[in-house]
Design an enzyme around this catalytic site. Sequence first.
Site, PDB file in Angstrom:
ATOM      1  N   HIS A 148      57.542 -15.184  25.289  1.00 18.22           N
ATOM      2  CA  HIS A 148      58.298 -14.776  24.097  1.00 18.22           C
ATOM      3  C   HIS A 148      57.369 -14.641  22.887  1.00 18.22           C
ATOM      4  O   HIS A 148      57.420 -13.643  22.153  1.00 18.22           O
ATOM      5  CB  HIS A 148      59.388 -15.791  23.785  1.00 18.22           C
ATOM      6  CG  HIS A 148      60.020 -15.602  22.446  1.00 18.22           C
ATOM      7  ND1 HIS A 148      60.965 -14.645  22.196  1.00 18.22           N
ATOM      8  CD2 HIS A 148      59.811 -16.242  21.263  1.00 18.22           C
ATOM      9  CE1 HIS A 148      61.322 -14.685  20.923  1.00 18.22           C
ATOM     10  NE2 HIS A 148      60.638 -15.646  20.328  1.00 18.22           N
ATOM     11  N   HIS A 207      56.712 -11.408  19.910  1.00 17.02           N
ATOM     12  CA  HIS A 207      56.228 -11.386  18.525  1.00 17.02           C
ATOM     13  C   HIS A 207      54.853 -10.746  18.378  1.00 17.02           C
ATOM     14  O   HIS A 207      54.582 -10.079  17.376  1.00 17.02           O
ATOM     15  CB  HIS A 207      56.195 -12.810  17.959  1.00 17.02           C
ATOM     16  CG  HIS A 207      57.530 -13.331  17.579  1.00 17.02           C
ATOM     17  ND1 HIS A 207      58.201 -12.926  16.445  1.00 17.02           N
ATOM     18  CD2 HIS A 207      58.342 -14.230  18.205  1.00 17.02           C
ATOM     19  CE1 HIS A 207      59.365 -13.551  16.375  1.00 17.02           C
ATOM     20  NE2 HIS A 207      59.474 -14.337  17.429  1.00 17.02           N
ATOM     21  N   GLU A 240      64.167 -11.464  15.306  1.00 14.90           N
ATOM     22  CA  GLU A 240      64.356 -12.031  16.639  1.00 14.90           C
ATOM     23  C   GLU A 240      65.346 -11.205  17.471  1.00 14.90           C
ATOM     24  O   GLU A 240      65.104 -10.960  18.658  1.00 14.90           O
ATOM     25  CB  GLU A 240      64.857 -13.480  16.556  1.00 14.90           C
ATOM     26  CG  GLU A 240      63.825 -14.474  16.069  1.00 14.90           C
ATOM     27  CD  GLU A 240      62.756 -14.820  17.103  1.00 14.90           C
ATOM     28  OE1 GLU A 240      62.797 -14.267  18.222  1.00 14.90           O
ATOM     29  OE2 GLU A 240      61.877 -15.642  16.779  1.00 14.90           O
ATOM     30  N   SER A 243      61.330  -9.582  24.650  1.00 13.88           N
ATOM     31  CA  SER A 243      60.648 -10.467  25.593  1.00 13.88           C
ATOM     32  C   SER A 243      61.570 -10.965  26.687  1.00 13.88           C
ATOM     33  O   SER A 243      61.158 -11.764  27.533  1.00 13.88           O
ATOM     34  CB  SER A 243      60.049 -11.673  24.850  1.00 13.88           C
ATOM     35  OG  SER A 243      61.069 -12.445  24.229  1.00 13.88           O
TER      36      SER A 243
END
Length: 296
Positions: A161, A166, A207, A226
């Site tokens: 993730h 990110h 997010e 992700s």
Amino acid sequence: MFEEAQLYSPVTAEDGEVTVHLAHDHPGANDPEYRRRRGDIAAAALAWEPGSPAPRIDYNDAEQEVWRTVCRELAPKHRRYAVREYREALERVALPTDHVPGLDEVTERVQPLTGWRYVPAAGLVPLREFYGSLENRVFHSTQYVRHPDVPLYTPEPDIIHEVIGHGHLLATPTFGELHRLAGVATNRLEDEDNVRFLSKVFWFSLEFGVVVEDGELRAYGAGILSSYGEIEEFRGMEHRPLDLVEMGTVDYDITAYQPVLYRAESVEEIVDVVGGFFATCTDASIEQMRARAPVS
């Protein structure tokens, strides 16, 4: 519903032994070897000192296979559903798909593009520390890998993730800057409730944000990009217009797919609304926004 401690499994250090406390329904809860592994990786992060190289984790065959599986399965999803800047960053960053990269390797690939660097985190990083560090283009990242029995799912942010999600956003001009502005805003705020409000806006944008681009609904949130499962489901969720008051005050569950997503009609709208909020918000302005929120 969302609580700070849900961001990561709690980590404790007692008498030299580091323990990661997994929830009873965590995929690795009943796997002693996985629990030991999580403790060892967390201990390496706790022993790290700023300015020194990130801990080098000797990932085992099972962990490497999880990385390879996720990279293989996400690749066609990214081509189909990811926002353009993210797709371009995939090529520029060119992360390895055959092995889990170390955090310093990720920094070496991202920093020349946008200035961002990665530092290790054992587990939960306090909100103010995590978000505040973004102002200096520093991203706190875990280094553990999700349980091999469920390679396409994790109930908490792992290195997949942090890096696949990110890392590629940080390598883009638009979304890397939005991360930085969130850090600037955090360091401007004094009230912890207002930092929590900001963190929720971040959650529903960087997010779990979605946007209409080239006439199609695409994902720009790291949590979607992700997640093999979530990237298949986001188009079918309830989509609402960007609403900062609602985004900053609504409850959510980090361990489940997000049933409500906030859709921007263009990347420019994300910059104007979310970026504008990060660039200008103050304790007074957020308190006014919180006062307008419906009473639950």
